[in-house]
Design a protein around this motif. Structure first.
Motif, mmCIF file in Angstrom:
data_model
loop_
_atom_site.group_PDB
_atom_site.id
_atom_site.type_symbol
_atom_site.label_atom_id
_atom_site.label_comp_id
_atom_site.label_asym_id
_atom_site.label_seq_id
_atom_site.Cartn_x
_atom_site.Cartn_y
_atom_site.Cartn_z
ATOM 1 N N CYS A 21 25.838 3.422 29.809
ATOM 2 C CA CYS A 21 27.233 3.860 29.768
ATOM 3 C C CYS A 21 27.987 3.272 30.962
ATOM 4 O O CYS A 21 27.561 3.416 32.107
ATOM 5 C CB CYS A 21 27.282 5.392 29.809
ATOM 6 S SG CYS A 21 28.881 6.075 29.415
ATOM 7 N N TYR A 26 34.013 5.029 31.271
ATOM 8 C CA TYR A 26 33.839 6.433 30.879
ATOM 9 C C TYR A 26 34.906 7.297 31.545
ATOM 10 O O TYR A 26 35.567 8.108 30.894
ATOM 11 C CB TYR A 26 32.430 6.889 31.278
ATOM 12 C CG TYR A 26 32.122 8.344 31.022
ATOM 13 C CD1 TYR A 26 31.766 8.783 29.756
ATOM 14 C CD2 TYR A 26 32.167 9.273 32.049
ATOM 15 C CE1 TYR A 26 31.468 10.119 29.519
ATOM 16 C CE2 TYR A 26 31.872 10.616 31.828
ATOM 17 C CZ TYR A 26 31.523 11.022 30.557
ATOM 18 O OH TYR A 26 31.236 12.349 30.321
ATOM 19 N N ARG A 40 31.917 8.958 25.969
ATOM 20 C CA ARG A 40 30.552 8.437 25.953
ATOM 21 C C ARG A 40 30.401 7.342 24.892
ATOM 22 O O ARG A 40 29.752 6.306 25.123
ATOM 23 C CB ARG A 40 29.572 9.581 25.655
ATOM 24 C CG ARG A 40 28.119 9.221 25.898
ATOM 25 C CD ARG A 40 27.139 10.131 25.188
ATOM 26 N NE ARG A 40 27.476 11.552 25.233
ATOM 27 C CZ ARG A 40 26.840 12.481 24.514
ATOM 28 N NH1 ARG A 40 25.850 12.119 23.708
ATOM 29 N NH2 ARG A 40 27.180 13.749 24.584
#
Length: 600
Positions: A21, A26, A40
Motif C-alpha cells: 500500500c 493512502y 486501501r
C-alpha cells in the motif's frame, strides 16, 4: 496414502499475498474524503500516479486531453476533411478485435451521420484473422486495390504502425493512408509511407497518455476533423459532437485491456460510456441485455469485459468479423438479435476449442516447467490460431509466467502466435530484444507490455524460444516467478454485507491495472455441492463466525473430479464480493478465486 508433493506441485502452488500500500497515496485518499477501505483499494493499485487523485476517483470528460496534442493529428484531420469536402471515396481498415470493430463503428457513423458522407462512398475493410493476418496485410491491400471505384484515402484504426511495406504499396498506387493506432512502433519509427501516423506511443508525440485504446485515438482524430470541417464552412457550428460514440469507445477500451489505473482519460471514457450504454438506446445494447437477462442491468465494466467482448471477439477468432460489425451497427432489434445469435454460436464453439487447446497446452507447459522455464513457449500443431491469445492467458493464470502459444500459419513455412505476460515483464520489449538476438527467428511481431503477436519460421522455433527466454531472464534479473494472487487484505465480519459493495463500486470502473477488489479470509465450510451442467462449479455456504455467507467457485474442479474442500473443513480463500440478483432481490455472494484447506 502418500501425500508427498512433487517439487513442481509445490512450485505451482498459488500464493496469496496482500498488495503493498502506497502510504502517501493512502493518506491523500483519506484526505480527499474516501473511506479507509476505499483508500486501501486505491493505494494498493497505484504507485506514483501522474493524474491527480480527484481525476481517478471522480472521472469526468474534462480530463480528456485535446486531440491537437497528438502528433500528426492536425495533418490527418485536414486530409480527412479534404476528402469529405471533395467527395472522395474513403476506405476504413481496422483490426478484427473489439477495439478494431468499435473503431470501425466510430469512424463509419461519424462520416455518415455527422459529416454527411454517402454510404456508397465508404468501403469497410476488416481482415480475416486466419486468412489475412493482423494489420494492414497484403491481402487487405490486394482487396483495396481491386475496389471499383478505388478509394483515394484510407483511414486505419488499431493497426498500421508496423505495416510500412504494405503502406508503401498503397502510396505507390496513389492512395493516402492516415494511420490511427496505439500499439508500440518499430524501432525505426513511424511508417514513412503513411500520410499521417496518429499514435500516442510515438516518441515525438506530446499527448500525455499513451495508454488509450485504438478506438479512443480514432475518436479523438474524428473529433478534430469535425472542428476542421466547421472551420472550413462545410459543417454548421452546432453540428453534434462525437460524445454519443463514447459508448463504443468504452467497450473497446475495456475489451482491449488497456490501463484503467493511472489513466484519467480511460477512466472517464469508460465511466461516461457506461452511462450512455445503460440508456439502452441502441439495439446492440438492448439485445445484449435481453440475452443476459433482467438481472444483468445496469451494465458495468465487467459486463463489457466478460459478456460483450468475448462474443464480439469470438466471431473474428473463428470466421470473418463482419457479423460483429453488423451487430454493433444494427438499426433495429430484430437485426441485432439475429447477428447476436451468430456471435453466441461462435462463442460456444470458441469455448469448446479453447478447452481442448488449453488442456494440451498445460500438458506441454508442465514439461517446460520441470526444466525450470521462466517463459512458456507452446506449439500446438493442430491448434486453432483464433484462440491462441486466450490459451496463453490461461497458461499465465495457471503458472504465473509469460506464455506464447504458436499454431500453424496459412504459410506452411511459418507459425503464428499470441503471447501474454505477467506484471513486471514487458512482453513487447522482450520480443524486441529477442529479435535483436535472433532476427531470423522473429521476422514479425507487435503489441504492448501485456500482450503481443508474433510470426515465427517453423525451422526457427527453437531459436525463437531460446532468444525469448534470454530476453525475459534479462528483465527478471533473478526475480522468481510463481502463480500469485494479490489481495486487498481481510474484511471484518460486519463488512460482509451489501453496503460495502456500494462503497467499492463508488471507485469503479475496474479493469487492467485497477483490478476489482479481492479479499482473503478464513471460513468453515458449512455446505458444499458441485453444480453446473458439467458439475465443475462449487456452490458453498461458509460460516464466517457470526453469519453464514453464500459463495460460488467457478471452475473449481475438472469435470469428474472430487470437491477440493470438505464440509466441516476450515479453508483460506481469496474472494470477491458480488451481488446475487434473483427476481429483483439482492443478496451478498462471495466469488471464490482460490481456496485451500487451512491445514495446508
Amino acid at each position: 496414502m502418500d501425500n508427498a508433493r512433487s517439487p513442481l506441485q509445490t512450485l505451482l502452488d498459488k500464493r496469496i499475498l496482500q498488495r503493498p500500500c502506497h502510504a502517501g497515496l493512502y493518506q491523500e485518499a483519506l484526505d480527499a474524503g474516501l473511506t479507509e477501505l476505499q483508500a486501501r483499494i486505491l493505494a494498493g493499485r497505484l504507485k506514483d500516479p501522474r493524474a491527480p487523485v480527484s481525476a481517478l476517483i471522480a472521472p469526468a470528460l474534462r480530463y480528456i486531453e485535446h486531440p491537437d496534442k497528438l502528433c500528426d493529428a492536425a495533418r490527418g484531420a485536414e486530409r480527412i476533411a479534404r476528402a469529405v469536402i471533395d467527395g472522395e471515396h474513403i476506405g476504413i481498415i481496422t483490426d478484427y478485435d473489439v477495439d478494431g470493430i468499435t473503431s470501425h463503428v466510430v469512424i463509419l457513423r461519424t462520416l455518415v451521420e455527422l459529416f454527411g458522407v454517402p454510404r456508397k462512398r465508404l468501403h469497410s475493410l476488416i481482415g480475416h484473422r486466419i486468412n489475412d493476418g493482423y494489420g494492414i496485410s497484403s491481402a487487405l491491400v490486394d482487396k483495396t486495390l481491386a475496389l471499383t471505384p478505388r478509394p483515394s484515402l484510407i483511414i486505419s484504426a488499431d493497426c498500421g504502425s508496423s505495416d510500412e511495406p504494405r503502406l508503401a504499396r498503397l502510396k505507390e498506387a496513389g492512395i493516402d493512408v492516415v494511420v490511427t493506432d496505439h500499439h508500440a512502433l518499430p524501432v525505426e519509427g513511424p511508417p514513412a509511407s503513411a500520410y499521417a501516423v496518429v499514435n500516442p506511443s510515438r516518441a515525438d508525440c506530446d499527448y500525455p497518455d499513451a495508454t488509450i485504446a485504438g478506438c479512443m485515438v480514432c475518436w479523438l482524430l474524428m473529433s478534430l476533423t469535425r472542428t476542421h470541417l466547421i472551420e472550413a464552412g462545410r459543417l454548421a457550428s452546432d453540428t453534434p459532437k462525437l460524445s454519443p460514440w463514447l459508448a463504443y469507445v468504452a467497450l473497446g477500451t475495456v475489451a482491449d485491456c488497456v490501463s484503467l489505473g493511472d489513466s484519467a482519460i480511460n477512466r472517464a471514457v469508460v465511466t461516461l460510456g457506461l452511462k450512455l450504454i445503460n440508456r439502452m438506446e441502441a439495439p446492440c445494447w438492448r439485445m445484449m441485455a435481453e440475452r443476459l437477462g433482467p438481472d444483468s442491468t445496469p451494465f458495468d465494466a465487467e459486463t463489457l469485459a466478460f459478456q460483450m467482448g468475448p462474443r464480439i471477439n469470438a466471431r473474428s477468432r473463428l470466421d470473418d468479423p463482419y457479423a460483429a460489425l453488423h451487430f454493433m451497427l444494427a438499426e433495429d432489434d430484430a437485426s441485432a438479435r439475429r447477428y447476436l445469435n451468430v456471435l453466441d454460436d461462435d462463442n460456444q464453439s470458441r469455448k469448446a476449442i479453447e478447452a481442448d487447446m488449453a488442456e494440451q497446452a498445460r500438458a506441454l507447459a508442465h514439461q517446460q516447467l520441470e526444466q525450470g522455464a521462466s517463459v512458456l513457449v507452446v506449439h500446438l500443431a493442430d491448434g486453432h490460431p483464433g484462440v491462441q491469445g486466450i490459451v496463453a492467458s490461461r497458461l499465465v493464470q495457471s503458472f504465473g509466467r509469460p506464455a506464447v502459444v504458436l499454431t500453424q500459419s496459412p504459410d506452411p513455412e511459418m507459425l503464428t502466435g499470441s503471447g501474454r505476460s505477467v506484471e513486471g515483464v514487458h512482453l513487447r520489449d522482450a520480443l524486441q530484444r529477442a529479435c535483436e538476438l535472433a532476427p531470423e527467428a522473429l521476422p514479425r511481431f507487435g503489441g504492448h507490455s501485456g500482450a503481443a503477436g508474433v510470426g515465427v519460421p517453423i525451422r526457427q522455433m527453437e531459436a525463437f524460444q531460446h532468444a525469448l527466454v534470454t530476453a525475459i531472464d534479462e528483465q527478471l534479473d533473478g526475480r522468481e516467478l510463481y502463480p500469485l494472487i494479490l489481495s486487498d487484505g481481510a474484511l471484518k465480519p460486519h463488512q460482509l454485507a451489501l453496503p460495502i459493495l456500494d462503497e467499492l463500486e463508488a471507485l469503479a470502473p475496474y479493469g487492467r491495472e485497477f483490478e476489482a477488489p479481492l479479499f482473503e479470509g478464513r471460513f468453515v465450510v458449512d455446505q458444499a455441492r458441485l453444480v453446473g451442467s458439467e458439475g465443475n462449479h462449487l456452490m458453498m455456504t461458509l460460516d464466517a463466525g457470526d453469519q453464514m455467507v453464500r459463495a460460488i467457485w467457478f471452475r473449481a474442479v475438472t469435470p469428474g473430479e472430487n470437491m477440493p474442500v470438505a464440509v466441516g473443513e476450515e479453508i483460506r480463500c481469496a474472494f470477491r464480493l458480488s451481488r446475487n440478483r434473483y427476481r429483483g432481490r439482492e443478496s451478498l455472494q462471495l466469488m471464490i478465486e482460490h481456496a485451500t484447506p487451512q491445514f495446508e
